[in-house]
Design a protein around this motif. Structure first.
Motif, PDB file in Angstrom:
ATOM      1  N   THR A  17      16.920 -67.464 -67.008  1.00  0.00           N
ATOM      2  CA  THR A  17      17.576 -66.668 -68.054  1.00  0.00           C
ATOM      3  C   THR A  17      18.329 -65.491 -67.430  1.00  0.00           C
ATOM      4  O   THR A  17      19.459 -65.194 -67.824  1.00  0.00           O
ATOM      5  N   ASP A  18      17.712 -64.833 -66.443  1.00  0.00           N
ATOM      6  CA  ASP A  18      18.377 -63.728 -65.748  1.00  0.00           C
ATOM      7  C   ASP A  18      19.647 -64.216 -65.052  1.00  0.00           C
ATOM      8  O   ASP A  18      20.698 -63.572 -65.137  1.00  0.00           O
ATOM      9  N   LEU A  19      19.533 -65.338 -64.357  1.00  0.00           N
ATOM     10  CA  LEU A  19      20.697 -65.881 -63.646  1.00  0.00           C
ATOM     11  C   LEU A  19      21.819 -66.231 -64.612  1.00  0.00           C
ATOM     12  O   LEU A  19      22.984 -65.924 -64.347  1.00  0.00           O
TER      13      LEU A  19
ATOM     14  N   ARG B  70      22.396 -64.998 -67.646  1.00  0.00           N
ATOM     15  CA  ARG B  70      22.961 -63.762 -68.229  1.00  0.00           C
ATOM     16  C   ARG B  70      23.762 -62.990 -67.186  1.00  0.00           C
ATOM     17  O   ARG B  70      24.885 -62.559 -67.438  1.00  0.00           O
ATOM     18  N   ASP B  71      23.188 -62.831 -65.988  1.00  0.00           N
ATOM     19  CA  ASP B  71      23.783 -61.941 -64.989  1.00  0.00           C
ATOM     20  C   ASP B  71      24.916 -62.568 -64.182  1.00  0.00           C
ATOM     21  O   ASP B  71      25.726 -61.851 -63.599  1.00  0.00           O
TER      22      ASP B  71
ATOM     23  N   CYS C 232      21.888 -73.141 -63.067  1.00  0.00           N
ATOM     24  CA  CYS C 232      20.911 -72.056 -62.888  1.00  0.00           C
ATOM     25  C   CYS C 232      19.534 -72.546 -62.451  1.00  0.00           C
ATOM     26  O   CYS C 232      18.883 -71.900 -61.620  1.00  0.00           O
TER      27      CYS C 232
ATOM     28  N   LYS D  39      11.464 -62.607 -58.497  1.00  0.00           N
ATOM     29  CA  LYS D  39      11.121 -62.209 -59.869  1.00  0.00           C
ATOM     30  C   LYS D  39      12.161 -62.673 -60.877  1.00  0.00           C
ATOM     31  O   LYS D  39      11.906 -62.715 -62.069  1.00  0.00           O
ATOM     32  N   VAL D  40      13.344 -63.019 -60.408  1.00  0.00           N
ATOM     33  CA  VAL D  40      14.437 -63.427 -61.292  1.00  0.00           C
ATOM     34  C   VAL D  40      14.086 -64.767 -61.960  1.00  0.00           C
ATOM     35  O   VAL D  40      13.369 -65.592 -61.385  1.00  0.00           O
ATOM     36  N   THR D  41      14.589 -64.957 -63.165  1.00  0.00           N
ATOM     37  CA  THR D  41      14.366 -66.191 -63.915  1.00  0.00           C
ATOM     38  C   THR D  41      15.697 -66.900 -64.146  1.00  0.00           C
ATOM     39  O   THR D  41      16.763 -66.326 -63.906  1.00  0.00           O
TER      40      THR D  41
END
Length: 139
Positions: free
Chosen positions: A44-46, A48-49, A19, A40-42
């Motif tokens: 953590t977002d990557l 999780r998503d 990530c 804007k994605v982090t």
């Protein structure tokens, strides 16, 4: 592309540990497209998503080494995609982002990423691969 370059890179499915590097490449692509502040994605977002119980995307990673041995590699490219449905044609694989670092272009990495994407669409019986290009210089 030299015949040796095939031995100097590999394409594999992304893993949670990737990530940080995926985000780095996303930011490089945004900077290349003159939109460096648009991401804007982090991480953590990557995580999780893309790697949670219901992933929203999948990703292929290209690893390369400037030497002939694949001992220590760098992540130099990626293809982020997801499956969707078109009511006229059925299942399709949508290529969201595709990027290879400038110094590794011409090695055949982009070609291999696209080849692997086409292989990914077969098991799902996706009717086609869909993508929208704003510019082709980052391919």
């Amino acid at each position: 592309m030299s015949s040796n370059s095939l031995n100097r890179f590999r394409v594999r499915p992304a893993e949670p540990r990737d990530c940080t590097e995926i985000l780095r490449l996303i930011k490089e692509l945004a900077a290349f497209e003159n939109m460096p502040n648009a991401v804007k994605v982090t991480e953590t977002d990557l995580l999780r998503d893309g790697f949670g119980s219901r992933p929203f995307f999948q990703c292929l990673i290209a690893e390369a080494n400037k030497d002939d041995a694949m001992q220590e590699t760098d992540i130099v490219g990626f293809a982020m995609y997801y499956y969707t449905y078109d009511p006229w044609i059925g299942k399709l694989l949508y290529l969201e982002d595709f990027y290879v670092m400038d110094e590794y272009r011409g090695w055949g990495i982009g070609t291999e990423l696209l080849k692997r994407l086409s292989q990914q669409s077969k098991p799902t019986a996706a009717a086609c691969i869909s993508l929208l290009l704003f510019g082709t210089s980052h391919l």
